[in-house]
Scaffold this motif. Structure first.
Motif, PDB file in Angstrom:
ATOM      1  N   ASP A 349       0.716  -1.299   0.144  1.00  0.00           N
ATOM      2  CA  ASP A 349       0.053  -0.183   0.000  1.00  0.00           C
ATOM      3  C   ASP A 349       0.907   1.266   0.076  1.00  0.00           C
ATOM      4  O   ASP A 349       0.182   2.324   0.079  1.00  0.00           O
ATOM      5  CB  ASP A 349      -0.974   0.258   1.253  1.00  0.00           C
ATOM      6  CG  ASP A 349      -1.972  -1.127   1.090  1.00  0.00           C
ATOM      7  OD1 ASP A 349      -2.368  -1.605  -0.168  1.00  0.00           O
ATOM      8  OD2 ASP A 349      -2.556  -1.422   2.105  1.00  0.00           O
ATOM      9  N   GLY A 350       2.030   1.065  -0.008  1.00  0.00           N
ATOM     10  CA  GLY A 350       3.135   2.364  -0.320  1.00  0.00           C
ATOM     11  C   GLY A 350       3.695   2.964   1.169  1.00  0.00           C
ATOM     12  O   GLY A 350       4.244   3.853   0.984  1.00  0.00           O
ATOM     13  N   ASN A 351       3.100   2.298   2.280  1.00  0.00           N
ATOM     14  CA  ASN A 351       3.715   2.784   3.643  1.00  0.00           C
ATOM     15  C   ASN A 351       4.793   1.982   3.827  1.00  0.00           C
ATOM     16  O   ASN A 351       5.120   0.645   3.793  1.00  0.00           O
ATOM     17  CB  ASN A 351       2.680   2.534   4.754  1.00  0.00           C
ATOM     18  CG  ASN A 351       1.223   3.045   4.569  1.00  0.00           C
ATOM     19  OD1 ASN A 351       1.124   4.347   4.257  1.00  0.00           O
ATOM     20  ND2 ASN A 351       0.204   2.013   4.482  1.00  0.00           N
ATOM     21  N   SER A 352       5.912   2.878   4.604  1.00  0.00           N
ATOM     22  CA  SER A 352       7.351   2.293   4.849  1.00  0.00           C
ATOM     23  C   SER A 352       7.271   1.558   6.269  1.00  0.00           C
ATOM     24  O   SER A 352       6.334   1.661   7.063  1.00  0.00           O
ATOM     25  CB  SER A 352       8.245   3.297   4.903  1.00  0.00           C
ATOM     26  OG  SER A 352       8.060   4.231   5.976  1.00  0.00           O
ATOM     27  N   LEU A 353       8.370   0.758   6.359  1.00  0.00           N
ATOM     28  CA  LEU A 353       8.620   0.243   7.672  1.00  0.00           C
ATOM     29  C   LEU A 353       9.308   1.120   8.882  1.00  0.00           C
ATOM     30  O   LEU A 353       9.386   0.480   9.856  1.00  0.00           O
ATOM     31  CB  LEU A 353       9.478  -1.015   7.484  1.00  0.00           C
ATOM     32  CG  LEU A 353       9.060  -2.140   6.493  1.00  0.00           C
ATOM     33  CD1 LEU A 353      10.110  -3.243   6.450  1.00  0.00           C
ATOM     34  CD2 LEU A 353       7.569  -2.638   7.052  1.00  0.00           C
ATOM     35  N   GLU A 354       9.234   2.382   8.320  1.00  0.00           N
ATOM     36  CA  GLU A 354       9.885   3.311   9.414  1.00  0.00           C
ATOM     37  C   GLU A 354       9.250   3.294  10.772  1.00  0.00           C
ATOM     38  O   GLU A 354       9.888   3.404  11.901  1.00  0.00           O
ATOM     39  CB  GLU A 354       9.924   4.894   9.079  1.00  0.00           C
ATOM     40  CG  GLU A 354      10.377   5.693  10.059  1.00  0.00           C
ATOM     41  CD  GLU A 354      10.496   7.066   9.272  1.00  0.00           C
ATOM     42  OE1 GLU A 354      10.788   8.059  10.289  1.00  0.00           O
ATOM     43  OE2 GLU A 354       9.825   7.454   8.392  1.00  0.00           O
ATOM     44  N   PRO A 355       7.676   3.053  11.070  1.00  0.00           N
ATOM     45  CA  PRO A 355       7.128   3.020  12.153  1.00  0.00           C
ATOM     46  C   PRO A 355       7.577   1.772  12.967  1.00  0.00           C
ATOM     47  O   PRO A 355       7.086   1.861  14.330  1.00  0.00           O
ATOM     48  CB  PRO A 355       5.564   2.737  11.886  1.00  0.00           C
ATOM     49  CG  PRO A 355       5.598   3.647  10.542  1.00  0.00           C
ATOM     50  CD  PRO A 355       6.861   3.069   9.730  1.00  0.00           C
ATOM     51  N   LEU A 356       8.322   1.007  12.679  1.00  0.00           N
ATOM     52  CA  LEU A 356       8.812  -0.214  13.427  1.00  0.00           C
ATOM     53  C   LEU A 356       9.681   0.491  14.215  1.00  0.00           C
ATOM     54  O   LEU A 356      10.094  -0.275  15.536  1.00  0.00           O
ATOM     55  CB  LEU A 356       9.678  -0.927  12.303  1.00  0.00           C
ATOM     56  CG  LEU A 356       8.872  -2.403  11.892  1.00  0.00           C
ATOM     57  CD1 LEU A 356       9.926  -3.173  11.030  1.00  0.00           C
ATOM     58  CD2 LEU A 356       8.099  -3.357  12.689  1.00  0.00           C
ATOM     59  N   LEU A 357      10.452   1.496  14.043  1.00  0.00           N
ATOM     60  CA  LEU A 357      11.622   2.132  14.976  1.00  0.00           C
ATOM     61  C   LEU A 357      10.741   2.835  16.007  1.00  0.00           C
ATOM     62  O   LEU A 357      10.148   3.975  15.675  1.00  0.00           O
ATOM     63  CB  LEU A 357      12.278   2.874  14.132  1.00  0.00           C
ATOM     64  CG  LEU A 357      13.635   3.632  15.147  1.00  0.00           C
ATOM     65  CD1 LEU A 357      14.238   2.503  15.969  1.00  0.00           C
ATOM     66  CD2 LEU A 357      14.709   3.973  14.303  1.00  0.00           C
ATOM     67  N   ASP A 358      10.431   2.522  17.295  1.00  0.00           N
ATOM     68  CA  ASP A 358       9.525   3.009  18.033  1.00  0.00           C
ATOM     69  C   ASP A 358      10.308   3.747  19.254  1.00  0.00           C
ATOM     70  O   ASP A 358      11.165   3.095  19.956  1.00  0.00           O
ATOM     71  CB  ASP A 358       8.648   1.940  19.078  1.00  0.00           C
ATOM     72  CG  ASP A 358       7.652   2.792  19.933  1.00  0.00           C
ATOM     73  OD1 ASP A 358       7.664   3.986  19.858  1.00  0.00           O
ATOM     74  OD2 ASP A 358       7.260   1.990  20.825  1.00  0.00           O
ATOM     75  N   PHE A 359      10.346   5.152  19.275  1.00  0.00           N
ATOM     76  CA  PHE A 359      11.197   5.988  20.212  1.00  0.00           C
ATOM     77  C   PHE A 359      10.616   5.888  21.433  1.00  0.00           C
ATOM     78  O   PHE A 359      11.391   6.822  22.222  1.00  0.00           O
ATOM     79  CB  PHE A 359      11.585   7.382  19.414  1.00  0.00           C
ATOM     80  CG  PHE A 359      12.445   7.239  18.185  1.00  0.00           C
ATOM     81  CD1 PHE A 359      13.916   7.096  18.660  1.00  0.00           C
ATOM     82  CD2 PHE A 359      12.101   7.005  17.088  1.00  0.00           C
ATOM     83  CE1 PHE A 359      14.841   7.172  17.701  1.00  0.00           C
ATOM     84  CE2 PHE A 359      13.115   7.214  16.054  1.00  0.00           C
ATOM     85  CZ  PHE A 359      14.401   7.241  16.013  1.00  0.00           C
ATOM     86  N   GLY A 360       9.644   5.263  21.644  1.00  0.00           N
ATOM     87  CA  GLY A 360       9.228   5.317  23.173  1.00  0.00           C
ATOM     88  C   GLY A 360       8.416   6.688  23.524  1.00  0.00           C
ATOM     89  O   GLY A 360       7.457   7.341  22.555  1.00  0.00           O
ATOM     90  N   PHE A 361       8.053   6.829  24.985  1.00  0.00           N
ATOM     91  CA  PHE A 361       7.170   7.827  25.183  1.00  0.00           C
ATOM     92  C   PHE A 361       7.378   9.173  24.646  1.00  0.00           C
ATOM     93  O   PHE A 361       6.092   9.854  24.453  1.00  0.00           O
ATOM     94  CB  PHE A 361       7.299   7.868  26.780  1.00  0.00           C
ATOM     95  CG  PHE A 361       6.304   8.691  27.589  1.00  0.00           C
ATOM     96  CD1 PHE A 361       4.932   8.162  27.974  1.00  0.00           C
ATOM     97  CD2 PHE A 361       6.565   9.944  27.877  1.00  0.00           C
ATOM     98  CE1 PHE A 361       4.194   8.702  28.619  1.00  0.00           C
ATOM     99  CE2 PHE A 361       5.718  10.493  28.752  1.00  0.00           C
ATOM    100  CZ  PHE A 361       4.365  10.193  29.126  1.00  0.00           C
ATOM    101  N   PHE A 362       8.799   9.712  24.333  1.00  0.00           N
ATOM    102  CA  PHE A 362       8.677  10.912  23.979  1.00  0.00           C
ATOM    103  C   PHE A 362       8.940  10.795  22.404  1.00  0.00           C
ATOM    104  O   PHE A 362      10.281  11.381  21.862  1.00  0.00           O
ATOM    105  CB  PHE A 362       9.861  11.804  24.577  1.00  0.00           C
ATOM    106  CG  PHE A 362       9.463  12.204  25.963  1.00  0.00           C
ATOM    107  CD1 PHE A 362       8.824  13.497  26.027  1.00  0.00           C
ATOM    108  CD2 PHE A 362       9.744  11.500  26.827  1.00  0.00           C
ATOM    109  CE1 PHE A 362       8.650  13.872  27.489  1.00  0.00           C
ATOM    110  CE2 PHE A 362       9.201  11.932  28.280  1.00  0.00           C
ATOM    111  CZ  PHE A 362       8.865  13.146  28.506  1.00  0.00           C
ATOM    112  N   GLY A 363       8.344   9.874  21.631  1.00  0.00           N
ATOM    113  CA  GLY A 363       8.780   9.479  20.413  1.00  0.00           C
ATOM    114  C   GLY A 363       8.956  10.521  19.117  1.00  0.00           C
ATOM    115  O   GLY A 363      10.288  10.510  18.844  1.00  0.00           O
TER     116      GLY A 363
END
Length: 615
Positions: A349-363
């Motif tokens: 659908d064209g969405n990247s895998l970048e959200p896999l990298l979760d920077f936590g509470f202060f993302g």
């Protein structure tokens, strides 16, 4: 008259005390909020006294094949005569396939190493031997699943009469198996990146049945009890990411699509399936327990967790992903959660895998802090990945100095605001004396506060003006706190005696130095409006807190905090010699003498009036 050794020991104004308390409440709220968030995402590990887990039938490459007896309408058998292995590699990975099950026994990432210095193998050998190897097939029939995982498949490559022991990508490798009324085809295509294309189909009596491609049993980089507990199932639907912590994973549960991608990950690596037809996709979440005292990871003789003779059960996660039609076409990403790599890979659908990298509470803050840090690293080491040298450590040092220079105007403004508050503090004390310090429920309290606010407004005083620098630095600090253990670039990055900036200082040198630098930062920063008792408490409590926070945490955070303290001390020493700094000292000294002599609130010594007259 008492000797004044430190201008920080000055008297207190309740208005500044209120600002101080607001700052402390905000800081404590952030701390407890972060702890709550981490508790939600990092469940406790299994008790060492928990009895041994009941394991599923093993799907080991050395197991004897379980071939179903042919039915009257059986298709021609396709079964290999012996067990063989095929290696596929490019510059990024080296994957070893076994024809027993047509599955992966080793998936080495060439650019990364484990803690023993061996190439990192993302197949957890011990867990896979118990619960299944990567790219095996999962069905809803345990007997069939076992059959498909233990049978000897016939490997083939396009246009070749025999399969070489090693294939160089780009390449295609197929496995076929048929016995009784079951026939299976698994085809894998390899390129120059971390992606493997998979096409799988299982037929029973010529009709497709649902068989999902699986990564059943965790990742091979798990080295501590915490790293086992930090694993999660990641799913994305219509661009929305969901990170499912271990305690929320239901083993054997089926989730129906659409799914942009689904898989498992830990802090640094991931094994994720990207279906070609998201709307037809379903996933099965898998959760098992392994006794780490009896299993081993790849390339090492045993697990690095010290267990003694006790049974220690820890969780491993897995997923199986495929099409409802029974014919699954999907891509498989197995690699680092490197933000550049993840942004280059897109779902159907064209969405990247970048959200896999979760920077936590202060993302959001953590993400842009890292992007800034990476930009600095690229500037000082443009042709280097920063692993096994000092470049990432120097990047943290330079980036910290830059942040503090950017915040310097706010620090100066904060000092100006504090001085303004102290200039009108005698008038505020007089107003309070006039109303005889009414209780909060007294109607006169509202009148008193209104008069104080009018006085502050007339003199350009902001109640929180002196706290703004601290309130800005706190989110930065806690964003660094979560970011340091999320980015794979800092994994095993050396800096002098520190072997890994994402792990604790093994000698605890930085936390000890931090206690000293935090104390000096408190000592040299004038705070004439803070109550002396609060000042003394903070002078010891904050350094102890900072040392405790980093004692067993990422040394990169301790490096950032220490450099920030040193820059702050240097800035403050210079600022204390300016007219603004001298005025703050003079005000503090005057207030200290007033408090020592028992002067009444509202009394305005001539010296204070003179100071006010200067501006």
């Amino acid at each position: 008259m008492p000797e004044i050794r430190n201008p920080n020991q000055g008297g207190g104004g309740s208005q500044d005390n209120r600002s101080f308390l607001i700052m402390m409440i905000v800081m404590l709220g952030i701390i407890f909020g972060l702890q709550y968030w981490r508790a939600q995402h990092n469940p406790p590990t299994a008790s060492p006294d928990q009895p041994g887990a009941v394991t599923a039938p093993a799907a080991t490459p050395s197991a004897a094949p379980a071939i179903a007896a042919p039915s009257p309408a059986a298709t021609p058998s396709i079964v290999a005569a012996a067990q063989t292995s095929t290696v596929v590699e490019n510059e990024l990975y080296r994957i070893t396939f076994s024809n027993r099950g047509g599955q992966v026994t080793s998936w080495i990432l060439k650019k990364y190493k484990d803690t023993t210095g061996h190439p990192l193998d993302l197949v957890h050998a011990g867990a896979a031997a118990l619960y299944g190897y990567p790219l095996s097939l999962y069905t809803y029939d345990d007997t069939l699943t076992q059959q498909l995982s233990s049978a000897l498949y016939v490997p083939s490559t396009p246009g070749a009469s025999s399969v070489p022991a090693t294939l160089e990508a780009p390449a295609t490798l197929s496995f076929k198996y048929a016995a009784g009324n079951i026939s299976v085809t698994k085809t894998f295509t390899f390129g120059s990146d971390y992606i493997v294309h998979a096409d799988t189909e299982v037929l029973r009596d010529g009709a497709p049945i649902r068989a999902l491609l699986a990564w059943p049993a965790g990742l091979g980089d798990t080295e501590t009890a915490l790293s086992y507990a930090d694993a999660q199932v990641d799913t994305a639907s219509n661009g929305k990411i969901d990170h499912i912590a271990i305690k929320k994973v239901s083993g054997g549960a089926t989730l129906n699509g659409p799914f942009d991608f689904a898989g498992i990950s830990d802090h640094y690596f991931a094994a994720v399936f990207l279906p070609e037809h998201p709307d037809e996709t379903s996933i099965v979440t898998l959760e098992h327990k392994i006794d780490v005292s009896k299993v081993k990871r790849s390339n090492v003789t045993g697990d690095t967790i010290s267990t003694g003779n006790k049974t220690v059960l820890l969780p491993v996660l897995g997923t199986a992903v495929g099409s409802l039609s029974g014919h699954s076409q999907e891509r498989v990403f197995v690699g680092p959660k490197d933000i550049t790599v993840l942004k280059s890979i897109h779902s159907a659908d064209g969405n990247s895998l970048e959200p896999l990298l979760d920077f936590g509470f202060f993302g959001p803050i953590g993400k842009y802090l890292f992007l800034g840090l990476r930009a600095v690293h690229s500037w000082i080491a443009p042709h280097d990945n920063g692993v096994h040298n000092y470049s990432w450590g120097w990047a943290i040092v330079i980036f910290t100095v830059m942040i503090n220079l950017i915040l310097l105007p706010l620090r100066v403004q904060g000092m100006k605001s504090a001085v303004k508050m102290q200039r009108i503090q005698p008038q505020i004390d007089a107003i309070k004396l006039k109303y005889k310090n009414p209780k909060a429920t007294d109607p006169k309290a509202g009148e008193m506060n209104a008069e104080i606010m009018a006085l502050q407004k007339a003199n350009g005083v902001s109640m929180l003006g002196g706290c703004i620098p601290s309130l800005i630095q706190l989110p930065l600090l806690f964003a660094f706190f979560t970011m340091m253990t999320k980015v794979v670039e800092l994994r095993q990055a050396h800096f002098f005696w520190l072997p890994d900036l994402s792990a604790a200082d093994p000698y605890h040198i930085l936390p000890i130095v931090m206690v000293a630098t935090s104390f000096l930062a408190q000592f040299y920063t004038p705070s004439p409006g803070v109550d002396p008792q609060q000042q003394k408490m903070m002078a010891f409590m904050m350094p102890a807190f900072s040392g405790y926070l980093t004692w067993n945490y990422a040394s990169g955070l301790a490096l950032y905090w220490n450099i920030g303290n040193l820059v702050m001390i240097a800035q403050q020493l210079v600022m204390n010699k300016t007219s603004l700094g001298r005025e703050m000292k003079e005000i503090a000294a005057q207030r200290a003498r007033r408090k020592a002599n028992g002067a009444k609130p509202g009394h305005r010594p001539a010296a204070v009036k003179t100071i006010q007259g200067r501006k």
